[in-house]
Motif scaffolding. Structure first.
Motif, PDB file in Angstrom:
ATOM      1  N   GLY A 339     -10.326   7.240   4.116  1.00  0.00           N
ATOM      2  CA  GLY A 339      -9.980   6.939   3.233  1.00  0.00           C
ATOM      3  C   GLY A 339      -9.094   6.737   2.409  1.00  0.00           C
ATOM      4  O   GLY A 339      -8.679   6.729   0.935  1.00  0.00           O
ATOM      5  N   ILE A 340      -7.737   6.746   3.396  1.00  0.00           N
ATOM      6  CA  ILE A 340      -6.317   6.274   2.971  1.00  0.00           C
ATOM      7  C   ILE A 340      -5.611   5.417   4.193  1.00  0.00           C
ATOM      8  O   ILE A 340      -6.244   4.625   5.025  1.00  0.00           O
ATOM      9  CB  ILE A 340      -5.935   7.276   4.156  1.00  0.00           C
ATOM     10  N   HIS A 341      -5.205   4.706   2.965  1.00  0.00           N
ATOM     11  CA  HIS A 341      -4.557   3.116   3.287  1.00  0.00           C
ATOM     12  C   HIS A 341      -3.240   3.806   4.637  1.00  0.00           C
ATOM     13  O   HIS A 341      -2.270   4.128   3.928  1.00  0.00           O
ATOM     14  CB  HIS A 341      -3.508   2.387   1.573  1.00  0.00           C
ATOM     15  N   HIS A 343      -0.392   2.144   4.585  1.00  0.00           N
ATOM     16  CA  HIS A 343       1.014   2.201   4.622  1.00  0.00           C
ATOM     17  C   HIS A 343       1.231   3.575   3.274  1.00  0.00           C
ATOM     18  O   HIS A 343       2.506   4.095   3.604  1.00  0.00           O
ATOM     19  CB  HIS A 343       1.172   1.280   3.551  1.00  0.00           C
ATOM     20  N   ASP A 344       0.360   4.141   3.260  1.00  0.00           N
ATOM     21  CA  ASP A 344       0.533   5.495   3.018  1.00  0.00           C
ATOM     22  C   ASP A 344       0.634   6.650   4.373  1.00  0.00           C
ATOM     23  O   ASP A 344       1.485   7.465   3.748  1.00  0.00           O
ATOM     24  CB  ASP A 344      -1.113   5.865   1.616  1.00  0.00           C
ATOM     25  N   VAL A 399      -0.375  14.608   6.762  1.00  0.00           N
ATOM     26  CA  VAL A 399      -0.294  13.832   5.596  1.00  0.00           C
ATOM     27  C   VAL A 399      -1.744  13.762   5.152  1.00  0.00           C
ATOM     28  O   VAL A 399      -2.463  13.648   4.230  1.00  0.00           O
ATOM     29  CB  VAL A 399      -1.000  12.488   6.753  1.00  0.00           C
ATOM     30  N   LEU A 403      -3.437  13.770   1.407  1.00  0.00           N
ATOM     31  CA  LEU A 403      -4.012  12.798   0.791  1.00  0.00           C
ATOM     32  C   LEU A 403      -5.388  13.306   1.044  1.00  0.00           C
ATOM     33  O   LEU A 403      -6.212  12.372   0.632  1.00  0.00           O
ATOM     34  CB  LEU A 403      -3.805  12.113   1.166  1.00  0.00           C
ATOM     35  N   ARG A 404      -6.137  14.242   1.442  1.00  0.00           N
ATOM     36  CA  ARG A 404      -7.586  14.138   2.004  1.00  0.00           C
ATOM     37  C   ARG A 404      -8.024  13.784   0.475  1.00  0.00           C
ATOM     38  O   ARG A 404      -7.476  14.570  -0.591  1.00  0.00           O
ATOM     39  CB  ARG A 404      -8.127  14.796   3.284  1.00  0.00           C
TER      40      ARG A 404
END
Lengths: 404, 131
Positions: A339-341, A343-344, A399, A403-404
């Protein structure tokens, strides 16, 4: 691997965002040891002149240094100097191959076979050749585990196949392809085998004769050398048949106003003033890698990859692409966090001084095959340490928590 | 772990005005070849005012948060004012964006500008007041 190797790379002392740099993007380009930086600078300071044409002592010396570099690169891959063409890099080498084979062996209605895991540099030149010559471009598919589907490849080989162009080590999946086996099958139908070795020559012992490919391309900047220099190795009898990609000075015999005769390889393919200092820098990089020993380089890459791979596979929110056995992979791991791009992920790791790649790594069809727009990629080289891989992994966990 | 402003994380986790706008008067898609991000911005303009704005898209936290925030920034505003919205306006509304990711943050604004231009051109060809 001797930890003192790091001291040879001045850039590794710097910080990024106030944190010590952890450089994990060597599959894109490698850092340079002092020996390479100095070899280039020394040439400019001590022996600089143009190559091939000058009759004065300095020009002869420059020419000697340039040809010495070619001999070093040749011996590094088990080849003869006359079979090594200096190019700007893998991209130019593959374009040279695609142009030359397009002009000589690919006829309308013929087929060129590539694979789904090619870098754009080993795909677009063949698209162009196929378009120009009215030939068909076919691609062998990649299995869900990230390996070449050899049955599919065999099924797509026929008497019409004039060229098989493939990558030795995938820059995304890390997969090491069984080149010798594929080359043997390709030769059975009379096809010429072109190999993109950009990710293999820097990281493992490569002997072009054992590989069995007919043309092999690689870059200097991924193997501790300067930018702007790479090579195309070719079987001597094949190179002799190929026309030049670049025409101009220093690649000709006789020139009249309306015709010219080409020089012999490798000069034929090195029109214009070549990247002389860069070639000499590459020679120094080859010396440096040879001193470490390519077996040791490979072992170190495998160790770091095994560490990263094992840890990443143990995290349920991480998807790893490519084979799970580090023994059959190059020194890189592509992955994504659920679920995380990418680039992020790359941007947040950068805040911690950790440089990884996020994107499609110039392999859009491969990402499309896996149904994803992009991946994260960590790649390793001689100067990386297990401690750096651990720093990367713990930052990656932060990370995920953020971001999760 | 720092790096993204809270406003970016908030809009990324809780996107506002996400989905298609069936009665849109202007719609445009913008894609970023670097990372494969794709954003569609749709606006409904009535009496020179952005009556509604929605977005759909796939991509990174920054581009999606920016799209979400942008819909909030422009809804209820006169088109003339929205057209004056600069890159810097959007970036500062996002609380600042790292320079390596500006193209992600500005992707929705490019789509919005084209959606408004499309709205303009459709109005010119079929001006509702004159039909």
């Amino acid at each position: 691997m001797d930890a003192r190797i790091r001291n040879d790379f001045p850039i590794l002392d710097r910080t990024v965002h106030g944190k010590p740099l952890v450089y994990l993007d060597s599959a894109a380009t490698s850092m340079k040891p002092r020996a390479v930086i100095e070899a280039e600078a020394d040439f400019y300071r001590e022996s600089y002149a143009n190559v091939r044409r000058g009759v004065y002592a300095l020009a002869a010396e420059a020419n000697e240094r340039y040809e010495e570099a070619r001999a070093k690169v040749a011996s590094f891959i088990g080849a003869q100097p006359g079979e090594v063409v200096f190019t700007r890099g893998t991209t130019e080498a593959l374009n040279l191959a695609a142009w030359g084979l397009g002009e000589t062996v690919v006829e309308p209605g013929d087929e060129i076979l590539v694979t789904e895991m090619e870098h754009h540099a080993n795909l677009l030149p063949w698209q162009e050749t196929a378009r120009r010559r009215g030939a068909r471009l076919a691609a062998a598919v990649v299995t869900p585990s990230g390996e070449l589907d050899l049955d599919d490849l065999r099924a797509k080989l026929s008497r019409r196949t004039k060229v098989v162009a493939l990558v030795h080590v995938s820059n995304v999946l890390g997969t090491v392809n069984p080149v010798a086996e594929i080359a043997a099958e390709a030769h059975r139908v009379g096809a010429i085998v072109v190999l993109d070795a950009a990710q293999s020559v820097p990281h493992m012992p490569v002997d072009v004769r054992e590989l069995g490919a007919d043309l092999v391309a690689f870059s200097g900047h991924k193997m501790l050398g300067p930018t702007g220099i790479g090579a195309l190795w070719g079987r001597a009898d094949l190179l002799a048949e190929l026309p030049p990609l670049l025409t101009g000075g220093e690649m000709v015999r006789e020139v009249w106003l309306n015709w010219a005769t080409w020089d012999e390889p490798p000069a034929r393919f090195e029109g214009g003033t070549p990247p002389i200092a860069q070639a000499i820098g590459l020679g120094a990089a080859v010396d440096y890698l040879t001193r470490i020993g390519m077996e040791a380089v490979r072992r170190h890459g495998e160790e770091l990859t095994a560490l990263a791979l094992g840890e990443l596979l143990a995290r349920p929110h991480v998807t790893v692409y490519g084979p799970h056995d580090p023994g059959v992979r190059g020194a890189l791991v592509a992955f994504s966090l659920a679920g995380i791009h990418p680039h992020d992920v790359a941007t947040l790791l950068d805040q911690e001084g950790i440089a990884i790649r996020g994107g499609h790594h110039c392999a859009q069809p491969l990402h499309r095959r896996f149904g994803i727009p992009a991946t994260c990629r960590a790649s390793f080289y001689v100067y990386n340490t297990p401690e750096e891989v651990k720093r990367f992994l713990s930052a990656l966990d932060r990370v995920w928590e953020a971001l999760r | 772990m720092t790096g993204y402003e809270e406003i970016i994380l908030d809009h990324w986790r809780h996107p506002r005005n996400k989905g298609r706008l069936p009665d849109a008067t202007g719609s445009a898609v913008e894609a970023n070849p670097l990372c494969g991000d794709i954003v569609r911005m749709e606006v409904k303009v009535a009496d020179g005012v952005v009556a509604a704005a929605r977005f759909t898209g796939e991509g990174c936290a920054i581009s999606l948060a920016s799209a979400s925030l942008l819909t909030e920034l422009i809804t209820g505003k006169p088109v003339a004012e929205v057209e004056k919205l600069t890159d810097e306006d959007l970036l500062s509304a996002l609380g600042g964006v790292v320079k390596t990711r500006l193209s992600c943050a500005l992707l929705p604004l490019g789509a919005l500008r084209r959606a408004l231009a499309a709205e303009d051109s459709s109005r010119r060809t079929l001006p509702p007041s004159e039909v």
